[in-house]
Design a protein around this motif. Structure first.
Motif, PDB file in Angstrom:
ATOM      1  N   ALA A 153       0.917  -1.244   0.029  1.00 48.51           N
ATOM      2  CA  ALA A 153       0.040   0.173  -0.229  1.00 48.51           C
ATOM      3  C   ALA A 153       0.920   1.323   0.096  1.00 48.51           C
ATOM      4  N   LYS A 154       1.865   1.328   0.737  1.00 50.25           N
ATOM      5  CA  LYS A 154       2.867   2.423   0.670  1.00 50.25           C
ATOM      6  C   LYS A 154       3.560   2.866  -0.700  1.00 50.25           C
ATOM      7  N   GLU A 155       3.749   1.616  -1.164  1.00 52.75           N
ATOM      8  CA  GLU A 155       4.474   2.142  -2.651  1.00 52.75           C
ATOM      9  C   GLU A 155       3.271   2.187  -3.670  1.00 52.75           C
ATOM     10  N   LYS A 156       1.852   1.787  -3.569  1.00 56.18           N
ATOM     11  CA  LYS A 156       1.071   2.402  -4.203  1.00 56.18           C
ATOM     12  C   LYS A 156       1.058   3.727  -4.134  1.00 56.18           C
ATOM     13  N   LYS A 157       0.794   4.165  -3.061  1.00 56.80           N
ATOM     14  CA  LYS A 157       0.737   5.651  -2.739  1.00 56.80           C
ATOM     15  C   LYS A 157       1.652   6.512  -3.355  1.00 56.80           C
ATOM     16  N   ALA A 158       2.980   6.046  -3.410  1.00 56.29           N
ATOM     17  CA  ALA A 158       3.925   6.506  -3.995  1.00 56.29           C
ATOM     18  C   ALA A 158       3.928   6.634  -5.361  1.00 56.29           C
ATOM     19  N   PHE A 159       3.423   5.554  -5.907  1.00 59.10           N
ATOM     20  CA  PHE A 159       3.045   5.224  -7.401  1.00 59.10           C
ATOM     21  C   PHE A 159       2.138   6.392  -7.863  1.00 59.10           C
ATOM     22  N   LEU A 160       0.956   6.531  -7.142  1.00 58.17           N
ATOM     23  CA  LEU A 160       0.311   7.484  -7.540  1.00 58.17           C
ATOM     24  C   LEU A 160       0.559   8.852  -7.451  1.00 58.17           C
ATOM     25  N   GLU A 161       1.455   9.122  -6.832  1.00 53.69           N
ATOM     26  CA  GLU A 161       2.162  10.524  -6.409  1.00 53.69           C
ATOM     27  C   GLU A 161       3.322  10.821  -7.611  1.00 53.69           C
ATOM     28  N   GLY A 162       3.669   9.642  -8.455  1.00 47.36           N
ATOM     29  CA  GLY A 162       4.735   9.943  -9.378  1.00 47.36           C
ATOM     30  C   GLY A 162       6.013   9.912  -8.821  1.00 47.36           C
ATOM     31  N   LYS A 163       6.191   8.977  -7.614  1.00 46.53           N
ATOM     32  CA  LYS A 163       7.363   9.037  -6.937  1.00 46.53           C
ATOM     33  C   LYS A 163       7.925   7.619  -6.684  1.00 46.53           C
TER      34      LYS A 163
END
Length: 446
Positions: A357-367
């Protein structure tokens, strides 16, 4: 969304036996043959990771034992009339390949459903009496059980003679009362449990096989007390316990409960006479639940290879499959290159929703760097990039592939992380590609 992960209901278990789903017939036969060799009391652990099919497997064994017990006791005509599973099981591989000489009375107990109960022993006894009383024509009934339990509860601060046994049973089932806690001595409890077994195990049954499932999902205090209770009070030679669990997870739970210095592995092992690992489902059988769909060829191929790369369990593969197939097939007025990038982005978002879930959040933020890290490692990405950009595989294409991997990463960063409306000149993509992608992953059409 199409549901691929089925609950282990009676009808689903019967169907899986009839169709020999995932070639479990041989495993069921070998397990029952093992039961046939056991003399006296036994405690067996059945170890597998979450999602690898433990619940279905023990329920399949349970239903197979029910079938053999009924067949040993009834005529074929009566079986056809009274045994609902008869038409499913009579031609199943598990039944055809298995020979059973002893008569077993199986009971299935889902520990996770009862881990809010005050006493694991009491909840297990109640489930056993309820299942046996409902599924078999035994001597057990709520009135006699209530009277038998009340007979040893002499220290309760109430007048036992004025209590209706049916009311006691109702209170016990709802967790409002724990009669065993009021019994004066350990021997009284053992005697009470023994008497209940005498009522459950009728003359025609030689062994009671109790399947305890989902123990590793219970509260630590409940899981530990359950193991200690059954080991202490269920030493009757007529009983075999089969505890299905994720041993690694349960050891972790015990360590957290008693402290990191506690030898949780040795502690857990002392409860079991035999430890068995659930055989893994073959690679060929797992391919049956892969995502590949001719209508969405590339996106499903990518999803299939990612699920293998991440070592998804059978359950996770099925969940991933249903999520991928629920993605909308159209992307509105998107350009052709939009669809190419959507195939890459959507699969990753669904994947990260399951694994990180943490990596998903980063992905959706372009990070996130997950795409640039994964693409060189996953063979299907290479084929997809070659096909999408028209790169001739006969040429020395490694340098071109690296260049295109970097382009995909740049497009991703532009789509999900841009803080400007400036058009991305290197790729012919829509300005609202992020919105299209997120809507698709939420099950909405653009």
């Amino acid at each position: 969304m199409k549901k691929y992960v089925q609950e282990a209901t009676d009808i689903n278990v019967w169907t899986s036996l009839k169709e020999d789903t995932f070639d479990r017939g041989k495993d069921i036969r070998e397990f029952i043959e093992g039961l046939e060799l056991i003399e006296g009391n036994a405690f067996i652990s059945l170890d597998a990771k979450w999602g690898d099919g433990k619940t279905f497997f023990v329920r399949q064994i349970e239903e197979t034992l029910k079938y053999f017990r009924a067949k040993q006791m009834e005529t074929e005509e009566k079986l056809l009339k009274d045994l609902e599973s008869y038409e499913y099981l009579k031609e199943s591989v598990a039944v055809k390949e298995t020979t059973v000489e002893h008569i077993y009375l199986p009971v299935y107990y889902n520990a996770w459903m009862y881990d809010d109960h005050n006493d694991p022993l009491m909840s297990l006894l109640l489930v056993m009496t309820k299942q046996c009383g409902g599924a078999y024509n035994t001597k057990i009934n709520t009135k006699s059980l209530g009277e038998r339990l009340l007979a040893v509860a002499s220290s309760l601060p109430i007048s036992i003679k004025k209590i209706n046994p049916a009311t006691i049973i109702k209170d016990l089932q709802e967790g409002k009362m724990d009669i065993l806690s009021a019994v004066k001595t350990e021997e009284d409890i053992k005697e009470c449990v023994r008497d209940v077994f005498n009522d459950i195990i009728v003359e025609e049954a030689e062994k009671l096989v109790v399947f305890i499932d989902e123990l590793d999902r219970c509260k630590p205090s409940f899981a530990i007390e359950m193991l200690e209770r059954i080991k202490h009070y269920f030493d009757d030679e007529r009983i075999i316990f089969v505890v299905s669990l994720n041993k690694e997870q349960l050891i972790h739970t015990i360590s957290n409960y008693y402290g990191s210095e506690f030898d949780a592995t040795r502690y857990l092992n002392r409860f079991f006479d035999v430890s068995i690992n659930l055989p893994e489902i073959s690679w060929y059988q797992k391919q049956k639940v892969q995502c590949t769909n001719s209508e969405r060829f590339w996106i499903t191929l990518i999803a299939d290879e990612l699920s293998d790369y991440y070592g998804f369990s059978l359950r996770d593969k099925l969940i991933y499959k249903s999520s991928i197939e629920s993605l909308p097939r159209d992307v509105g007025d998107a350009f052709s290159q939009d669809k190419m990038y959507l195939n890459i982005f959507e699969v990753i978002i669904v994947l990260l929703d399951m694994v990180d879930a943490k990596e998903k959040k980063a992905f959706l933020e372009g990070k996130s760097n997950i795409l640039i890290d994964l693409m060189p490692r996953i063979e299907i990405y290479k084929k997809y990039i070659l096909r999408s950009f028209g790169i001739d595989i006969r040429d020395d294409c490694e340098e071109k592939l690296t260049e295109k991997y970097k382009l995909v990463q740049e497009v991703y960063e532009y789509v999900f992380g841009r803080d400007t409306e400036e058009y991305f000149k290197e790729a012919d993509i829509s300005r609202n590609l992020k919105e299209i992608c997120i809507k698709a992953c939420n099950g909405l059409k653009s």
